[in-house]
Motif scaffolding. Structure first.
Motif, PDB file in Angstrom:
ATOM      1  N   GLN A 148      41.890  51.600  33.900  1.00  0.00           N
ATOM      2  CA  GLN A 148      42.039  52.227  35.213  1.00  0.00           C
ATOM      3  C   GLN A 148      40.802  52.039  36.088  1.00  0.00           C
ATOM      4  OE1 GLN A 148      43.042  56.382  35.047  1.00  0.00           O
ATOM      5  NE2 GLN A 148      43.143  56.626  37.255  1.00  0.00           N
ATOM      6  N   GLU A 149      39.623  52.116  35.491  1.00  0.00           N
ATOM      7  CA  GLU A 149      38.398  52.026  36.279  1.00  0.00           C
ATOM      8  C   GLU A 149      38.155  50.615  36.830  1.00  0.00           C
ATOM      9  OE1 GLU A 149      37.227  51.655  31.875  1.00  0.00           O
ATOM     10  OE2 GLU A 149      38.621  52.828  33.100  1.00  0.00           O
ATOM     11  N   LYS A 150      38.896  49.637  36.320  1.00  0.00           N
ATOM     12  CA  LYS A 150      38.760  48.261  36.808  1.00  0.00           C
ATOM     13  C   LYS A 150      39.959  47.850  37.665  1.00  0.00           C
ATOM     14  CE  LYS A 150      35.853  46.705  32.973  1.00  0.00           C
ATOM     15  NZ  LYS A 150      35.567  48.025  32.434  1.00  0.00           N
ATOM     16  N   PHE A 151      40.867  48.761  37.907  1.00  0.00           N
ATOM     17  CA  PHE A 151      42.103  48.445  38.618  1.00  0.00           C
ATOM     18  C   PHE A 151      41.839  47.860  40.007  1.00  0.00           C
ATOM     19  CE2 PHE A 151      45.350  49.972  41.686  1.00  0.00           C
ATOM     20  CZ  PHE A 151      46.460  49.300  41.198  1.00  0.00           C
ATOM     21  N   ASN A 152      40.986  48.515  40.784  1.00  0.00           N
ATOM     22  CA  ASN A 152      40.753  48.072  42.158  1.00  0.00           C
ATOM     23  C   ASN A 152      40.209  46.651  42.215  1.00  0.00           C
ATOM     24  OD1 ASN A 152      41.254  50.856  42.392  1.00  0.00           O
ATOM     25  ND2 ASN A 152      40.064  50.983  44.274  1.00  0.00           N
ATOM     26  N   GLU A 153      39.223  46.369  41.393  1.00  0.00           N
ATOM     27  CA  GLU A 153      38.630  45.029  41.392  1.00  0.00           C
ATOM     28  C   GLU A 153      39.656  43.971  40.992  1.00  0.00           C
ATOM     29  OE1 GLU A 153      34.217  44.910  40.008  1.00  0.00           O
ATOM     30  OE2 GLU A 153      35.212  46.478  38.852  1.00  0.00           O
ATOM     31  N   GLU A 175      54.643  42.860  43.673  1.00  0.00           N
ATOM     32  CA  GLU A 175      56.081  42.754  43.444  1.00  0.00           C
ATOM     33  C   GLU A 175      56.512  41.356  43.019  1.00  0.00           C
ATOM     34  OE1 GLU A 175      57.603  42.214  48.066  1.00  0.00           O
ATOM     35  OE2 GLU A 175      57.586  44.182  47.142  1.00  0.00           O
ATOM     36  N   ASP A 176      55.779  40.313  43.430  1.00  0.00           N
ATOM     37  CA  ASP A 176      56.119  38.976  42.966  1.00  0.00           C
ATOM     38  C   ASP A 176      54.927  38.309  42.277  1.00  0.00           C
ATOM     39  OD1 ASP A 176      54.553  38.564  45.166  1.00  0.00           O
ATOM     40  OD2 ASP A 176      55.861  37.081  46.114  1.00  0.00           O
ATOM     41  N   ALA A 177      53.995  39.135  41.792  1.00  0.00           N
ATOM     42  CA  ALA A 177      52.892  38.617  40.984  1.00  0.00           C
ATOM     43  C   ALA A 177      53.390  38.382  39.560  1.00  0.00           C
ATOM     44  CB  ALA A 177      51.719  39.598  40.993  1.00  0.00           C
ATOM     45  N   SER A 178      52.513  37.861  38.719  1.00  0.00           N
ATOM     46  CA  SER A 178      52.873  37.623  37.323  1.00  0.00           C
ATOM     47  C   SER A 178      51.740  38.083  36.418  1.00  0.00           C
ATOM     48  CB  SER A 178      53.145  36.134  37.083  1.00  0.00           C
ATOM     49  OG  SER A 178      51.939  35.394  37.155  1.00  0.00           O
ATOM     50  N   THR A 179      52.054  38.235  35.142  1.00  0.00           N
ATOM     51  CA  THR A 179      50.998  38.562  34.181  1.00  0.00           C
ATOM     52  C   THR A 179      49.946  37.465  34.153  1.00  0.00           C
ATOM     53  OG1 THR A 179      52.360  37.615  32.418  1.00  0.00           O
ATOM     54  CG2 THR A 179      52.407  40.009  32.650  1.00  0.00           C
ATOM     55  N   CYS A 180      50.363  36.234  34.415  1.00  0.00           N
ATOM     56  CA  CYS A 180      49.412  35.114  34.438  1.00  0.00           C
ATOM     57  C   CYS A 180      48.336  35.358  35.492  1.00  0.00           C
ATOM     58  CB  CYS A 180      50.131  33.803  34.733  1.00  0.00           C
ATOM     59  SG  CYS A 180      51.476  33.418  33.596  1.00  0.00           S
ATOM     60  N   GLN A 181      48.757  35.768  36.684  1.00  0.00           N
ATOM     61  CA  GLN A 181      47.804  35.998  37.773  1.00  0.00           C
ATOM     62  C   GLN A 181      46.932  37.219  37.512  1.00  0.00           C
ATOM     63  OE1 GLN A 181      50.857  36.147  40.780  1.00  0.00           O
ATOM     64  NE2 GLN A 181      50.403  34.069  41.507  1.00  0.00           N
ATOM     65  N   VAL A 182      47.533  38.291  37.007  1.00  0.00           N
ATOM     66  CA  VAL A 182      46.760  39.500  36.725  1.00  0.00           C
ATOM     67  C   VAL A 182      45.761  39.242  35.605  1.00  0.00           C
ATOM     68  CG1 VAL A 182      46.888  41.897  35.965  1.00  0.00           C
ATOM     69  CG2 VAL A 182      48.620  41.003  37.536  1.00  0.00           C
ATOM     70  N   GLU A 190      41.128  40.766  43.154  1.00  0.00           N
ATOM     71  CA  GLU A 190      41.025  39.408  42.616  1.00  0.00           C
ATOM     72  C   GLU A 190      42.406  38.776  42.474  1.00  0.00           C
ATOM     73  OE1 GLU A 190      39.112  35.963  41.172  1.00  0.00           O
ATOM     74  OE2 GLU A 190      38.404  37.704  42.309  1.00  0.00           O
ATOM     75  N   THR A 191      43.394  39.576  42.114  1.00  0.00           N
ATOM     76  CA  THR A 191      44.773  39.071  42.052  1.00  0.00           C
ATOM     77  C   THR A 191      45.235  38.614  43.428  1.00  0.00           C
ATOM     78  OG1 THR A 191      45.305  40.569  40.200  1.00  0.00           O
ATOM     79  CG2 THR A 191      47.158  39.644  41.438  1.00  0.00           C
ATOM     80  N   ARG A 201      46.521  34.134  47.142  1.00  0.00           N
ATOM     81  CA  ARG A 201      46.255  33.405  48.374  1.00  0.00           C
ATOM     82  C   ARG A 201      45.859  31.961  48.067  1.00  0.00           C
ATOM     83  NH1 ARG A 201      42.869  38.241  51.391  1.00  0.00           N
ATOM     84  NH2 ARG A 201      44.618  39.167  52.521  1.00  0.00           N
ATOM     85  N   LYS A 202      45.026  31.785  47.048  1.00  0.00           N
ATOM     86  CA  LYS A 202      44.591  30.439  46.678  1.00  0.00           C
ATOM     87  C   LYS A 202      45.772  29.598  46.201  1.00  0.00           C
ATOM     88  CE  LYS A 202      40.719  30.103  44.539  1.00  0.00           C
ATOM     89  NZ  LYS A 202      39.658  30.178  43.500  1.00  0.00           N
ATOM     90  N   GLU A 203      46.639  30.186  45.376  1.00  0.00           N
ATOM     91  CA  GLU A 203      47.799  29.448  44.879  1.00  0.00           C
ATOM     92  C   GLU A 203      48.773  29.121  46.006  1.00  0.00           C
ATOM     93  OE1 GLU A 203      49.496  31.582  41.610  1.00  0.00           O
ATOM     94  OE2 GLU A 203      47.811  31.124  40.277  1.00  0.00           O
TER      95      GLU A 203
END
Length: 256
Positions: free
Chosen positions: A214-219, A58-65, A223-224, A229-231
């Protein structure tokens, strides 16, 4: 469920029970959730995963994804040229439409096959015609779609620019074709070297648009979460007085 996000939405989200959770509280196993958990089921049987995913996004960004996808697969997921029309953010599962530029009928037919919480992604052939406008946007919003992306042109910008609904396009123009229905629905789209399939994950904001298979969504979601958390930790160090160069570990390398 996943939804277009603006200031009012964020305020509403702040009062939800899942705000009792934080990024540090979230535990997700890679095989225990799916992209379908972005939408809450009527019986709320997926409520735990639904809330966790929405806290992450909800407060992520395209940069992080995009960074998450790049960390894992050395791909950005960015759809070049596709930009937010009205500075809204949204995310969700994709449904697709492919249409000749002179036919806006296929694009609006895509609305009818969509379900609540999904994003309609329309690709049109090149040409000086719009395949999307005010009436289509209003209909999509009423249908419960959480946003629309047109790899092509939109019109009625004097209205759409101020509409409380996430819209993304490559360009704008005032004229449109006819409702012909010559295109195809829920098919694989190919844009430059990017393949976009029904069921893939869409995330769009003021920075642009990222599509994750879709098959990479979970990973990518996990990672996001790690990146967020790191940021969060970096921001804490900045507030404590450290510089970004110090935190990144480059300062000592550049100063004799």
């Amino acid at each position: 469920m996943a939804k277009g996000i603006n200031a009012n939405t964020v305020l509403k989200m702040a009062s939800r029970s899942n705000r009792d959770l934080s990024l540090d509280d979230i535990n997700l196993d890679i095989d225990d959730f799916s992209i379908d958990d972005l939408v809450k089921k009527e019986d709320e049987s997926n409520i735990e995963n639904y809330e966790k995913l929405n806290i992450i996004l909800e407060d992520a960004s395209t940069c992080q994804v995009s960074d998450a996808y790049n960390n894992l697969y050395r791909k950005t997921g960015v759809i070049k040229g596709l930009k937010s029309l009205n500075n809204h953010r949204t995310y969700g599962k994709i449904i697709t439409a492919y249409t000749p530029v002179e036919d806006w009928g296929t694009a609006v037919a895509g609305i009818d096959i969509g379900r609540k919480g999904e994003v309609l992604f329309v690709q049109s052939t090149e040409g000086p015609l719009a395949v999307w406008g005010e009436l289509a946007s209003t209909c999509a919003k009423e249908q419960g779609l959480v946003g629309v992306a047109v790899y092509g042109k939109m019109r009625d910008i004097d209205i759409l620019k101020y509409m409380d609904y996430p819209l993304f396009c490559v360009d704008t123009c005032p004229n449109a074709g006819t409702a012909l229905g010559y295109g195809k629905l829920n098919v694989e789209l190919n844009i430059d070297r990017d393949s976009i399939k029904p069921g893939d994950f869409f995330f769009g904001d003021e920075n642009g648009v990222v599509v994750i298979p879709q098959e990479k969504f979970n990973e990518v979601i996990l990672e996001t979460l790690s990146i967020k958390r790191k940021e969060k930790g970096i921001l804490k160090q900045l507030r404590e007085g450290k510089t970004l160069a110090e935190i990144a570990g480059v300062k000592d390398q550049l100063i004799d």
